[in-house]
Design a protein around this motif. Structure first.
Motif, PDB file in Angstrom:
ATOM      1  N   GLU A   1       2.207   3.398   2.944  1.00  0.00           N
ATOM      2  CA  GLU A   1       2.449   2.610   4.161  1.00  0.00           C
ATOM      3  C   GLU A   1       3.882   2.053   4.158  1.00  0.00           C
ATOM      4  O   GLU A   1       4.415   1.656   5.193  1.00  0.00           O
ATOM      5  CB  GLU A   1       1.451   1.444   4.254  1.00  0.00           C
TER       6      GLU A   1
ATOM      7  N   HIS B   1       0.841  -1.200   0.000  1.00  0.00           N
ATOM      8  CA  HIS B   1       0.000   0.000   0.000  1.00  0.00           C
ATOM      9  C   HIS B   1       0.877   1.252   0.000  1.00  0.00           C
ATOM     10  O   HIS B   1       0.820   2.065   0.923  1.00  0.00           O
ATOM     11  CB  HIS B   1      -0.945  -0.016   1.204  1.00  0.00           C
TER      12      HIS B   1
ATOM     13  N   HIS C   1       2.179  -3.617   6.748  1.00  0.00           N
ATOM     14  CA  HIS C   1       1.118  -2.613   6.524  1.00  0.00           C
ATOM     15  C   HIS C   1       0.978  -1.707   7.736  1.00  0.00           C
ATOM     16  O   HIS C   1       1.445  -2.045   8.822  1.00  0.00           O
ATOM     17  CB  HIS C   1      -0.234  -3.308   6.307  1.00  0.00           C
ATOM     18  N   THR C   2       0.275  -0.584   7.517  1.00  0.00           N
ATOM     19  CA  THR C   2      -0.072   0.275   8.649  1.00  0.00           C
ATOM     20  C   THR C   2      -1.491   0.813   8.462  1.00  0.00           C
ATOM     21  O   THR C   2      -2.029   0.799   7.359  1.00  0.00           O
ATOM     22  CB  THR C   2       0.868   1.500   8.772  1.00  0.00           C
TER      23      THR C   2
ATOM     24  N   ARG D   1      -1.999   5.118  -1.191  1.00  0.00           N
ATOM     25  CA  ARG D   1      -1.957   3.674  -0.932  1.00  0.00           C
ATOM     26  C   ARG D   1      -2.025   2.890  -2.237  1.00  0.00           C
ATOM     27  O   ARG D   1      -1.587   1.757  -2.324  1.00  0.00           O
ATOM     28  CB  ARG D   1      -3.128   3.249  -0.042  1.00  0.00           C
TER      29      ARG D   1
HETATM   30 ZN   LIG Z   1      -2.145  -1.728   3.975  1.00  0.00          ZN
END
Ligand SMILES: [Zn+2]
Length: 359
Positions: free
Chosen positions: A69, A66, A220-221, A110
């Motif tokens: 991220e 993403h 991910h975040t 993203r």
């Molecule tokens: Zn993500």
């Protein structure tokens, strides 16, 4: 609070990754992206392999699925490269994929080029694509007339109404469940494999050739409690891989296809499932670092997709939005960043042991 220790842009992240690899005497392979960044800069995913080229045990660390991220993912890779001084277990390699979606990281989105959510793009495009009725019902609010003033206010009211009538789950499904009908909207999964999709598949094929034991962690975040790193699995309930992952990692793993409290919609087209499908016996996990609240996440995604399709890049509004996105997905807070670095290191260590000792 920002410090020079951390990379705040795509270019800085790439520079730091190269520097950390050089310090360890590790070479990087570049996979150049066909498009450029906002400053005309060249974009590429970079891959570094530590350990023997023909090892039968391989751990893949993938970042930037993403885009934006990936600043946090990059930080975790650099931090691990700087911290990990012990030799790797015998016959084991670690493959670090730096920013598989470099376009998104550079443009502070993203999505990939073409507004595609890469984590919904691993579909069989030769078959009919699924519909997302929840998205269709809310389409006017998710692709609003405007993201300021009255138009935005109307969209927010519609979303609030949907939340109170249908519940948080239906709204999450509409926004995050993925859709294949509108290339300007949120959660668009694409109409064909993106560059990042094909590149990930070829990196995976190249680096797992001959591997008897493989695992991947996708960083991910944005979802979960602030600074907390949740492990997720997209393996179906009861899958052998899920049971094995639960033995490898200390602490809970949220099984996205089993735990409907955390995941109120069916995930499809994700990179973890694609890796599991491509490499026999591969254990795929996602490490997701929580930041802020989910309604802010939804609003930023709607505004960003709107801005990408209908707004003007570089306007004051757009700049404010980019700043909001960056801080949401890579909070400018020392405690958050240090917690993420420590948690990443812990998860990587556990995964390495799992991969190395698997029978
Ligand atoms: Zn993500």
């Amino acid at each position: 609070m920002s410090s020079t220790k951390y990379a705040e842009t795509y270019s800085e992240a790439r520079e730091q990754f190269y520097a950390a690899c050089a310090k360890r005497g590790v070479e990087c392979d570049e996979y150049p992206h066909p498009e450029r960044g906002p400053g005309g800069e060249q974009l590429a995913a970079c891959v570094a392999r530590i350990g023997p080229t023909n090892s039968s045990r391989v751990l893949i660390l993938n970042t930037g699925t993403h885009g934006i991220e990936g600043l946090a993912g990059s930080m975790c890779l650099v931090s691990w490269l700087n911290r990990w001084t012990a030799p790797l277990p015998a016959d084991t390699s670690v493959v670090l994929i730096h920013l598989i979606n470099p376009w998104g990281a550079a443009w502070e989105r993203r999505q990939t080029e073409g507004n595609v959510d890469l984590n919904r793009n691993f579909m069989d495009f030769g078959r009919p694509l699924p519909s997302n009725p929840a998205f269709e019902i809310l389409r006017d609010a998710l692709i609003p007339d405007a993201v300021v003033a009255a138009g935005w206010h109307r969209a927010l009211c519609d979303l609030a109404e949907s939340r109170s009538l249908q519940g948080e789950g239906a709204l999450a499904h509409a926004v995050f469940g993925g859709q294949y009908s509108d290339p300007t909207g949120v959660g668009f999964g694409g109409v064909a494999p993106t560059w990042s999709n094909s590149t990930f598949r070829s990196i995976l094929a190249r680096h797992t050739e001959g591997a008897r034991s493989a695992a991947s962690i996708d960083f991910h975040t944005g979802v979960g409690p602030f600074g907390y790193g949740t492990l997720l699995s997209t393996e179906p309930a009861g899958a052998a891989g899920l049971a094995l992952a639960r033995r490898w990692f200390n602490g809970p793993i949220v099984a996205m296809k089993e735990d409907l409290r955390h995941m109120p919609y069916a995930v499809r087209g994700d990179i973890g499932a694609a890796a599991t499908e491509q490499v026999a016996g591969l254990i795929a996990a996602t490490l997701e670092f929580g930041t802020f609240d989910v309604s802010r996440f939804m609003q930023l995604q709607i505004q960003d997709c709107w801005s990408h399709s209908y707004g003007s890049r570089g306007s004051q509004e757009d700049r404010r939005l980019r700043e909001g996105l960056k801080n949401f997905f890579f909070p400018d807070a020392k405690d958050w960043r240090e917690a993420a670095e420590a948690r990443a290191s812990e998860v990587i260590t556990e995964a390495l042991e799992g991969v190395a000792n698997r029978r």
